[in-house]
Design a protein around this motif. Structure first.
Motif, PDB file in Angstrom:
ATOM      1  N   VAL A   1       0.710  -0.949   0.425  1.00  0.00           N
ATOM      2  CA  VAL A   1      -0.001  -0.492  -0.360  1.00  0.00           C
ATOM      3  C   VAL A   1       0.826   1.182   0.014  1.00  0.00           C
ATOM      4  O   VAL A   1       0.294   2.006  -0.343  1.00  0.00           O
ATOM      5  CB  VAL A   1      -0.763   0.909   1.435  1.00  0.00           C
ATOM      6  CG1 VAL A   1      -1.927   1.062   1.048  1.00  0.00           C
ATOM      7  CG2 VAL A   1      -1.995  -1.301   0.848  1.00  0.00           C
TER       8      VAL A   1
ATOM      9  N   ASP B   1      -2.079  -6.627  -6.786  1.00  0.00           N
ATOM     10  CA  ASP B   1      -1.927  -5.011  -5.681  1.00  0.00           C
ATOM     11  C   ASP B   1      -2.607  -4.315  -7.070  1.00  0.00           C
ATOM     12  O   ASP B   1      -3.389  -3.312  -6.434  1.00  0.00           O
ATOM     13  CB  ASP B   1      -1.218  -4.752  -4.809  1.00  0.00           C
ATOM     14  CG  ASP B   1      -1.161  -6.529  -3.681  1.00  0.00           C
ATOM     15  OD1 ASP B   1      -1.871  -7.454  -3.501  1.00  0.00           O
ATOM     16  OD2 ASP B   1      -0.012  -6.496  -2.915  1.00  0.00           O
TER      17      ASP B   1
ATOM     18  N   PRO C   1      -3.760  -5.570  -0.190  1.00  0.00           N
ATOM     19  CA  PRO C   1      -4.098  -4.610   0.927  1.00  0.00           C
ATOM     20  C   PRO C   1      -5.804  -4.705   1.164  1.00  0.00           C
ATOM     21  O   PRO C   1      -6.138  -5.780   0.516  1.00  0.00           O
ATOM     22  CB  PRO C   1      -4.163  -3.324  -0.506  1.00  0.00           C
ATOM     23  CG  PRO C   1      -3.471  -4.515  -1.821  1.00  0.00           C
ATOM     24  CD  PRO C   1      -3.200  -5.546  -1.309  1.00  0.00           C
TER      25      PRO C   1
ATOM     26  N   PRO D   1      -9.146  -2.703   1.656  1.00  0.00           N
ATOM     27  CA  PRO D   1     -10.270  -1.399   2.252  1.00  0.00           C
ATOM     28  C   PRO D   1     -10.808  -0.854   3.006  1.00  0.00           C
ATOM     29  O   PRO D   1     -11.085  -1.947   3.995  1.00  0.00           O
ATOM     30  CB  PRO D   1     -11.101  -2.311   0.823  1.00  0.00           C
ATOM     31  CG  PRO D   1     -11.345  -3.570   1.170  1.00  0.00           C
ATOM     32  CD  PRO D   1     -10.021  -3.714   1.486  1.00  0.00           C
TER      33      PRO D   1
ATOM     34  N   LEU E   1      -8.249   1.762  -0.425  1.00  0.00           N
ATOM     35  CA  LEU E   1      -7.328   0.944   0.656  1.00  0.00           C
ATOM     36  C   LEU E   1      -6.247   1.592   2.271  1.00  0.00           C
ATOM     37  O   LEU E   1      -5.810   2.789   1.847  1.00  0.00           O
ATOM     38  CB  LEU E   1      -6.424   0.594  -0.202  1.00  0.00           C
ATOM     39  CG  LEU E   1      -6.311   0.347  -1.630  1.00  0.00           C
ATOM     40  CD1 LEU E   1      -5.669   0.175  -2.743  1.00  0.00           C
ATOM     41  CD2 LEU E   1      -7.747  -1.426  -1.848  1.00  0.00           C
TER      42      LEU E   1
END
Ligand SMILES: [Zn+2]
Length: 233
Positions: free
Chosen positions: A4, A175, A220, A222, A229
């Motif tokens: 992320v 991702d 990731p 959410p 994310l």
């Protein structure tokens, strides 16, 4: 450790790119677009034609008035020459001179109106011509400035495109796919910081179990509320 953080950097590049591309779009619409210029040019032509028409009417009246004056001179010279002695003829000549004099006077009145009209038409023409010249100069300066700005932006976009390619390559493809999907529905954003177990974007608390997953998951995660994310600060 999830990707992320790399996605956040990618998002920064993408937002920069979007801003520049949006500006390039605006510039693209303005380059070559003459705006009010064609209408102003048409107006100048229209006013020129109108002023010419009024000047034509003035010339006609001038010549008619000259004609009346000539006729009056002719009649009066007959009248005062002594050659005409019949009182009837003299009365007729005087009546002629008076009639022509009235017609000349009427034409002079009309001429006064036409002169005022011509004056107004000519000043409007001069003003509009000046405004057109000023607008054309401003337009050229603006176009030049926009073209320069576009060149700078295109260079920046090319650099950012390269940076983006490198950054995107550092993220695992699945991702990256998630990132692309999320940002499509969130105005170009895909990542939100998670601070004190709250999403910094929507300000809603993240349930502790999910917050724990955010801290430990490789993929990731959410925000359950807004879908961005989450990134542990
Ligand atoms: Zn959220």
């Amino acid at each position: 450790m999830s990707s992320v953080r790399q996605l956040l950097d990618l998002q920064a590049i993408d937002l920069d790119l979007a801003k520049r591309n949006e500006r390039l779009g605006v510039i693209g619409e303005r380059l070559g677009n003459e705006g009010e210029l064609p209408a102003l040019r048409a107006r100048v032509v229209e006013l020129g034609t109108s002023a010419k028409g009024i000047a034509g009417r003035q010339a006609e009246l001038d010549s008619a008035i000259d004609g009346f004056s000539g006729r009056i001179t002719t009649v009066e010279s007959k009248l005062y020459s002594g050659a005409v002695t019949s009182s009837r003829e003299l009365t007729d000549l005087q009546a002629d001179a008076d009639m022509i004099g009235r017609r000349r006077s009427e034409s002079e009145d009309v001429l006064l109106g036409v002169l005022v009209e011509l004056d107004e038409a000519e000043s409007e023409l001069a003003e509009t011509t000046e405004r057109l010249a000023r607008s054309e100069t401003e337009w050229l300066v603006d176009q030049e400035r926009l073209a320069e700005e576009r060149t700078v932006l295109q260079g920046e976009v090319a650099t950012l495109d390269e940076k983006r390619a490198v950054q995107a390559a550092s993220v695992p493809p699945p991702d990256l796919a998630v990132y692309e999907r999320v940002r499509k529905t969130h105005a170009g954003r895909a990542v939100a910081h998670m601070r004190n177990a709250s999403c910094a974007s929507c300000q809603v608390g993240v349930p502790s179990k999910i917050a724990q997953t955010v801290r430990t998951s490789a993929a990731p995660v959410p925000c359950p509320n807004c879908g961005l994310l989450l990134l542990v600060d």
